[in-house]
Design a protein around this motif. Structure first.
Motif, PDB file in Angstrom:
ATOM      1  N   SER A  32     -17.822   1.760 -17.805  1.00 45.02           N
ATOM      2  CA  SER A  32     -18.585   0.883 -18.688  1.00 45.02           C
ATOM      3  C   SER A  32     -17.910   0.719 -20.047  1.00 45.02           C
ATOM      4  O   SER A  32     -18.420  -0.001 -20.915  1.00 45.02           O
ATOM      5  N   ALA A  33     -16.744   1.355 -20.228  1.00 46.84           N
ATOM      6  CA  ALA A  33     -16.037   1.288 -21.506  1.00 46.84           C
ATOM      7  C   ALA A  33     -15.460  -0.099 -21.750  1.00 46.84           C
ATOM      8  O   ALA A  33     -15.041  -0.795 -20.811  1.00 46.84           O
ATOM      9  N   ALA A  34     -15.403  -0.495 -23.000  1.00 51.06           N
ATOM     10  CA  ALA A  34     -14.938  -1.838 -23.359  1.00 51.06           C
ATOM     11  C   ALA A  34     -13.463  -2.049 -23.047  1.00 51.06           C
ATOM     12  O   ALA A  34     -13.026  -3.185 -22.825  1.00 51.06           O
ATOM     13  N   ASN A  35     -12.681  -0.974 -23.035  1.00 47.70           N
ATOM     14  CA  ASN A  35     -11.236  -1.116 -22.812  1.00 47.70           C
ATOM     15  C   ASN A  35     -10.837  -0.879 -21.354  1.00 47.70           C
ATOM     16  O   ASN A  35      -9.645  -0.829 -21.049  1.00 47.70           O
ATOM     17  N   VAL A  36     -11.804  -0.744 -20.449  1.00 45.62           N
ATOM     18  CA  VAL A  36     -11.518  -0.571 -19.020  1.00 45.62           C
ATOM     19  C   VAL A  36     -12.030  -1.793 -18.268  1.00 45.62           C
ATOM     20  O   VAL A  36     -13.217  -2.133 -18.344  1.00 45.62           O
ATOM     21  N   LEU A  37     -11.131  -2.452 -17.545  1.00 44.09           N
ATOM     22  CA  LEU A  37     -11.467  -3.686 -16.850  1.00 44.09           C
ATOM     23  C   LEU A  37     -11.963  -3.400 -15.437  1.00 44.09           C
ATOM     24  O   LEU A  37     -11.291  -2.711 -14.661  1.00 44.09           O
ATOM     25  N   THR A  38     -13.123  -3.921 -15.111  1.00 46.66           N
ATOM     26  CA  THR A  38     -13.661  -3.845 -13.762  1.00 46.66           C
ATOM     27  C   THR A  38     -13.517  -5.210 -13.092  1.00 46.66           C
ATOM     28  O   THR A  38     -13.070  -6.177 -13.715  1.00 46.66           O
ATOM     29  N   LEU A  39     -13.894  -5.295 -11.822  1.00 47.67           N
ATOM     30  CA  LEU A  39     -13.629  -6.519 -11.062  1.00 47.67           C
ATOM     31  C   LEU A  39     -14.280  -7.741 -11.695  1.00 47.67           C
ATOM     32  O   LEU A  39     -13.666  -8.811 -11.778  1.00 47.67           O
ATOM     33  N   GLU A  40     -15.515  -7.592 -12.152  1.00 43.80           N
ATOM     34  CA  GLU A  40     -16.200  -8.752 -12.724  1.00 43.80           C
ATOM     35  C   GLU A  40     -15.570  -9.209 -14.037  1.00 43.80           C
ATOM     36  O   GLU A  40     -15.820 -10.334 -14.493  1.00 43.80           O
ATOM     37  N   GLU A  41     -14.751  -8.337 -14.644  1.00 45.48           N
ATOM     38  CA  GLU A  41     -14.075  -8.707 -15.893  1.00 45.48           C
ATOM     39  C   GLU A  41     -12.656  -9.220 -15.670  1.00 45.48           C
ATOM     40  O   GLU A  41     -12.012  -9.677 -16.615  1.00 45.48           O
ATOM     41  N   MET A  42     -12.174  -9.145 -14.452  1.00 42.41           N
ATOM     42  CA  MET A  42     -10.843  -9.672 -14.158  1.00 42.41           C
ATOM     43  C   MET A  42     -10.880 -11.196 -14.213  1.00 42.41           C
ATOM     44  O   MET A  42     -11.898 -11.820 -13.877  1.00 42.41           O
ATOM     45  N   PRO A  43      -9.788 -11.832 -14.607  1.00 40.77           N
ATOM     46  CA  PRO A  43      -9.819 -13.291 -14.788  1.00 40.77           C
ATOM     47  C   PRO A  43      -9.743 -14.071 -13.489  1.00 40.77           C
ATOM     48  O   PRO A  43      -9.975 -15.278 -13.468  1.00 40.77           O
ATOM     49  N   GLY A  44      -9.446 -13.389 -12.368  1.00 36.45           N
ATOM     50  CA  GLY A  44      -9.178 -14.117 -11.126  1.00 36.45           C
ATOM     51  C   GLY A  44      -7.742 -14.619 -11.143  1.00 36.45           C
ATOM     52  O   GLY A  44      -7.114 -14.724 -12.197  1.00 36.45           O
ATOM     53  N   TRP A  45      -7.215 -14.914  -9.974  1.00 32.08           N
ATOM     54  CA  TRP A  45      -5.803 -15.310  -9.890  1.00 32.08           C
ATOM     55  C   TRP A  45      -5.629 -16.814  -9.725  1.00 32.08           C
ATOM     56  O   TRP A  45      -4.586 -17.289  -9.390  1.00 32.08           O
ATOM     57  N   ASN A  46      -6.734 -17.549  -9.992  1.00 33.69           N
ATOM     58  CA  ASN A  46      -6.653 -18.980  -9.777  1.00 33.69           C
ATOM     59  C   ASN A  46      -6.175 -19.227  -8.361  1.00 33.69           C
ATOM     60  O   ASN A  46      -5.388 -20.133  -8.114  1.00 33.69           O
ATOM     61  N   ALA A  47      -6.608 -18.356  -7.476  1.00 30.77           N
ATOM     62  CA  ALA A  47      -6.118 -18.388  -6.106  1.00 30.77           C
ATOM     63  C   ALA A  47      -6.635 -19.627  -5.401  1.00 30.77           C
ATOM     64  O   ALA A  47      -7.829 -19.910  -5.404  1.00 30.77           O
ATOM     65  N   ALA A  48      -5.718 -20.385  -4.835  1.00 30.50           N
ATOM     66  CA  ALA A  48      -6.106 -21.563  -4.082  1.00 30.50           C
ATOM     67  C   ALA A  48      -6.831 -21.133  -2.815  1.00 30.50           C
ATOM     68  O   ALA A  48      -6.665 -20.021  -2.331  1.00 30.50           O
ATOM     69  N   ASN A  49      -7.660 -22.023  -2.305  1.00 36.46           N
ATOM     70  CA  ASN A  49      -8.252 -21.786  -0.997  1.00 36.46           C
ATOM     71  C   ASN A  49      -7.123 -21.455  -0.029  1.00 36.46           C
ATOM     72  O   ASN A  49      -6.165 -22.234   0.102  1.00 36.46           O
ATOM     73  N   PRO A  50      -7.176 -20.308   0.657  1.00 33.92           N
ATOM     74  CA  PRO A  50      -6.057 -19.942   1.538  1.00 33.92           C
ATOM     75  C   PRO A  50      -5.820 -20.939   2.663  1.00 33.92           C
ATOM     76  O   PRO A  50      -4.758 -20.939   3.280  1.00 33.92           O
TER      77      PRO A  50
END
Length: 557
Positions: free
Chosen positions: A320-338
């Motif tokens: 829950s720390a501000a400096n630790v990134l969890t999945l919901e805080e990741m930006p995503g990879w702009n991954a195209a539909n596979p």
């Protein structure tokens, strides 16, 4: 992998050259533009935030066991998902790889380890004790790192076993932070503990060059890894493969003194501006420790040790720390539909036979966890109708365990005259890719002539890709040409019609299964169709006048 019982010496002082290298690292750019979006992201967060992660070891058929347990404990999904090619359970590797694809699509950083068996023993799969943890004679080691020897060739054969997995992930747009030959200064592993230019780092260099240069695997973020022995200040020089051979320098923490300043500075020095990471550990760092050492771009807790060496309160505080990134805080990879650009996606399929319930449509449904399977006899056929005639460039097949040993790939514009694209014999790989098809066709056929197992032919996914552009003209008359570009398209699609199409020609956009999305009937030979509000995926564009109808596939990014 956790460290083994070792008698640790008193920590040595950091050598003088370390200060000079640290100065160089401090002047290095804080960001970089590489071809890999995940690596660029690591550069961007270095010094600011750290991705929290967890390893998922055996069994491979439960590839989110520890990720799910961490979520249950903390209420957060880790931003990094780790797994392992392991040394046994090879039949479950595909399930692990398909989970890697899923994790990437969800926005996680994906990292894979490989506990390789000892090639001098020539036993693979193997046991951990006596296999992964074993020794190799100096003579065998010399042969292993010498081009042209039996052992060197065997090692490359074992690397070949990994290639289809990386090729599949590459075809789906997935990047992998790969950590082979981890803990290169750990002598308990057969590959580790050999310092110097022809030691452990030499095998890492051979592995890197073979997979990247010989096999063309451009979707790997190369992670070089060592363990935090007291000799670390000199180990970073003795075991580093060199800046050209790694993208991330990572350290495993199993020495009882934890995240010391000396270890942090030693890794900064050897990385020389590249990202550093905590490859694995049991007792996780605190948010305060990561704040004091902010260049760690990620940490990966080692499976069960996360829960035996940390309290629930500690895990909850860290995640829950501000400096630790969890999945919901990741930006995503702009991954195209596979499935974007896959002309075979959800198209009509006919087959020579079916082993229920594995229907023909599952071979092109875009879901690699489903499959078509035939009856247990040779030959068998599968034909996909692409719906229009396209210039074809690339085809992939992901088999289930019941692989096709001998088969032909054929193409046709009319289902009467067939052109052979490839004739394959002796196939054993579960993933095949065939570039440079250089043909034009509406129908694609796979004709299996010999099965690789006692079962039928079984295909998880067959994908066909065409060039950027357009379906072919529906008739020989150039005046009836239809062009749609760009394809794939993001916000807008331009449709240009030949002079033979009247002003009243109607354009209809449909889903891949035929439901109408929008109709456009404004006059003009070129129309610009808005796509911004549509979900990513495959669509059909129908061009229709009183006397002509033409349909082509459009991919919305």
């Amino acid at each position: 992998m956790p460290a083994f019982s070792t008698s640790f010496l008193a920590a040595r002082p950091v050598l003088r050259w370390l200060a000079a290298l640290l100065l160089l690292a401090a002047c290095w750019p804080a960001a970089a533009q590489t071809p890999l979006k995940s690596l660029n992201y690591l550069y961007s967060i270095s010094g600011k935030k750290t991705i929290g992660g967890i390893h998922n070891k055996e069994p491979l058929n439960e590839p989110t066991f520890y990720t799910d347990k961490l979520q249950f404990t903390t209420g957060k999904y880790a931003g990094l998902w780790g797994s392992d090619f392991l040394f046994r359970e090879y039949n479950d590797r595909w399930q692990m790889v398909l989970e890697a694809e899923k994790q990437w699509q969800q926005g996680a950083l994906v990292t894979l380890t490989w506990h390789a068996c000892n090639p001098a023993q020539n036993v693979s799969p193997c046991q951990f004790a006596g296999g992964v943890t074993s020794t190799m004679s100096d003579a065998d080691w010399t042969a292993l790192v010498t081009e042209g020897t039996v052992l060197n060739a065997r090692w490359k054969t074992w690397l070949d076993e990994l290639v289809p997995y990386f090729q599949y992930l590459k075809s789906r747009g997935v990047e992998v932070a790969f950590r082979p030959l981890h803990e290169t200064n750990q002598s308990a592993f057969w590959w580790g503990g050999r310092s110097g230019p022809n030691g452990s780092r030499k095998l890492y260099q051979i592995t890197h060059d073979y997979l990247k240069n010989t096999k063309g695997l451009s979707n790997i973020v190369w992670v070089w890894n060592i363990q935090d022995f007291p000799t670390l200040p000199t180990d970073v020089a003795d075991y580093s493969p060199g800046a050209d051979y790694f993208d991330v320098a990572s350290l495993d923490f199993y020495n009882g003194d934890g995240l010391t300043t000396a270890k942090y500075e030693a890794m900064l020095a050897v990385a020389a501006g590249k990202p550093i990471a905590i490859g694995e550990l049991g007792q996780l760092p605190t948010a305060a420790q990561l704040q004091a050492q902010p260049k760690w771009t990620y940490f990966m807790g080692w499976s069960e040790l996360v829960f035996s060496q940390n309290t629930t309160a500690q895990l909850q505080a860290l995640y829950s720390a501000a400096n630790v990134l969890t999945l919901e805080e990741m930006p995503g990879w702009n991954a195209a539909n596979p499935n974007a650009g896959n002309l075979a996606y959800q198209r009509p399929v006919t087959v020579s036979s079916t082993e229920a319930p594995n229907e023909a449509r599952f071979a092109v449904d875009g879901d690699p966890t489903t499959r078509w399977s035939s009856l247990y006899a040779d030959p068998q056929e599968l034909v996909v109708d692409l719906g229009a005639t396209y210039p074809l460039s690339y085809l992939t097949i992901l088999w289930e365990t019941a692989v096709g040993k001998d088969f032909e790939l054929l193409a046709s514009t009319d289902q009467t005259t067939w052109t052979t694209l490839r004739k394959v014999t002796g196939n054993t790989s579960l993933f095949n890719e065939y570039p440079d098809l250089n043909t034009t066709a509406r129908y694609v056929k796979l004709r299996g002539t010999a099965r690789g197992t006692a079962y039928g032919f079984s295909i998880r996914e067959l994908a066909v890709y065409g060039g950027l552009a357009t379906a072919a003209t529906p008739a020989a008359n150039p005046a009836l040409r239809v062009q749609a570009y760009p394809n794939p398209a993001a916000d807008q699609l331009t449709v240009a019609l030949g002079a033979g199409w009247p002003a009243a020609t109607q354009l209809t956009l449909l889903t891949s299964t035929g439901q109408t999305v929008a109709t456009y009937s404004d006059p003009g030979s070129a129309r610009r169709l808005p796509l911004a509000g549509l979900r990513a995926g495959l669509y059909l564009l129908r061009v229709q006048s009183a006397t002509q109808v033409h349909t082509l596939k459009i991919t919305k990014q």
